[in-house]
Write a protein that holds these residues in place. Structure first.
Motif, PDB file in Angstrom:
ATOM      1  N   GLY A  23     -55.047 108.580 161.689  1.00 20.86           N
ATOM      2  CA  GLY A  23     -54.624 109.787 161.592  1.00 20.86           C
ATOM      3  C   GLY A  23     -53.560 110.310 162.392  1.00 20.86           C
ATOM      4  O   GLY A  23     -52.713 109.319 162.948  1.00 20.86           O
TER       5      GLY A  23
ATOM      6  N   VAL B 218     -55.921 117.390 162.941  1.00 20.40           N
ATOM      7  CA  VAL B 218     -56.501 117.506 161.700  1.00 20.40           C
ATOM      8  C   VAL B 218     -55.928 118.198 160.747  1.00 20.40           C
ATOM      9  O   VAL B 218     -55.167 119.303 161.086  1.00 20.40           O
ATOM     10  CB  VAL B 218     -57.980 117.623 161.778  1.00 20.40           C
TER      11      VAL B 218
ATOM     12  N   THR C 145     -59.112 117.836 169.891  1.00 24.51           N
ATOM     13  CA  THR C 145     -58.823 117.999 168.317  1.00 24.51           C
ATOM     14  C   THR C 145     -58.485 119.359 168.202  1.00 24.51           C
ATOM     15  O   THR C 145     -59.050 120.194 168.446  1.00 24.51           O
ATOM     16  CB  THR C 145     -60.140 117.645 167.510  1.00 24.51           C
TER      17      THR C 145
ATOM     18  N   GLU D 169     -57.084 121.779 165.020  1.00 19.95           N
ATOM     19  CA  GLU D 169     -57.000 122.202 163.469  1.00 19.95           C
ATOM     20  C   GLU D 169     -55.542 122.738 163.089  1.00 19.95           C
ATOM     21  O   GLU D 169     -55.392 123.821 163.802  1.00 19.95           O
ATOM     22  CB  GLU D 169     -58.027 123.053 162.837  1.00 19.95           C
TER      23      GLU D 169
END
Length: 313
Positions: free
Chosen positions: A223, A237, A258, A260
């Motif tokens: 990713g 993400v 993480t 978004e």
């Protein structure tokens, strides 16, 4: 923010119109003053000196404020032959630089015009760095450097011998420039400038919004990851990018590491830096040629002691 050549184009031609009596080099030096802390920040990062990178960014943020720019303007002006005139030239162009910076769309970034009373970042956000506006202003800067070159090098840069009073004032301005960020960095962080408060306190990140200006997005098999200002790698993400790139990002922390991604803009990886380096090198060459001419004048004694000429300004 607009690259150095873009500033030269706008502020150079405005200076040519309204400050026709002034050596163009002082106008261009005024254009560069707000970028001084960012130049030193880049040098320190390249040298990998052992400093806290969040604090380094906050220090640069404070120095790049209008107050910091005025301190540098004062230090340089009081070491020149005409302190009052040069101060206003430098200060006006530093302010114009900040105002022009504010017109460009920059997430997590902006200018401080009223620090230390307010640490709210001000950004009008009219166009992206990769827009036709920026390209046009950059081309204008190339034209201005070419037009101003002959006049700029014709003004000999003769180092002044400042009085004790002027030297003390210059030293005081420089001291304030170097020290006042230490007293105001906490205020800039509390205002979450560049989202440093959010990033520094990892345990409180979850659910908080965050923005990044011109960071590296690295595409991996597993990713994408974002390299932050502190060299931390955050997992991105919901990112549609199929390749690595220089990007600005808006997002929200899902976990401490993480994000978004809610919005993303791809930047040119070379245009801004190359245009800035060309502008800085052009100003350096102007100054070196002028200094060489100034030495010749001093040796020949063609400018008498205390004699004021247009070239001195």
């Amino acid at each position: 923010m607009p690259n150095t050549l873009a500033h030269f184009g706008v502020q150079g031609f405005l200076g040519h119109r309204f400050l026709a009596w002034c050596d163009p080099k002082w106008i261009l030096i005024g254009c560069v003053i707000p970028d001084i802390p960012w130049i030193f920040q880049r040098i320190i990062r390249l040298l990998a000196l052992p400093v806290d990178l969040y604090d380094l960014r906050l220090y640069a943020v404070c120095q790049a404020s209008l107050l910091g720019c005025l301190m540098v303007s004062g230090a340089l002006a009081f070491l020149s032959a005409h302190p009052k005139k040069i101060f206003w030239v430098l200060a006006i162009n530093a302010l114009a630089h900040l105002l022009l910076d504010s017109t460009q769309l920059k997430w997590a970034n902006g200018v401080h015009l009223f620090a230390p009373f307010s640490w709210e970042l001000w950004n009008l956000g009219w166009y992206w760095p990769e827009s036709v506006v920026t390209y046009g202003l950059t081309a204008l800067g190339v034209i201005y450097v070419g037009v101003a070159w002959r006049l700029a090098v014709a003004h000999p840069l003769i180092p002044a011998v400042p009085s004790v009073r002027n030297s003390l004032v210059a030293g005081l301005c420089l001291a304030v420039y170097l020290v006042f960020p230490l007293a105001t960095m906490s205020q800039a962080e509390e205002a979450d400038n560049h989202f440093i408060k959010t990033l520094r306190h990892a345990e409180a990140r979850i659910g908080r919004t965050v923005e990044f200006d011109r960071v590296s997005y690295i595409k991996k098999e597993s990713g994408g990851v974002i390299a932050t200002m502190s060299n931390e790698y955050l997992i991105a993400v919901t990112s549609p990018l199929p390749q690595s790139a220089l990007v600005s990002i808006k997002g929200r922390f899902q976990t401490a590491d993480t994000i978004e991604v809610e919005d993303l803009h791809i930047h040119s990886s070379w245009f801004r830096d190359v245009a800035s380096y060309v502008g800085l090198v052009g100003l350096l060459l102007m100054s070196l040629v002028s200094m060489s001419k100034g030495r010749k004048i001093n040796k020949s004694g063609s400018v008498g002691d205390g004699e004021e000429t247009q070239e001195d300004v």
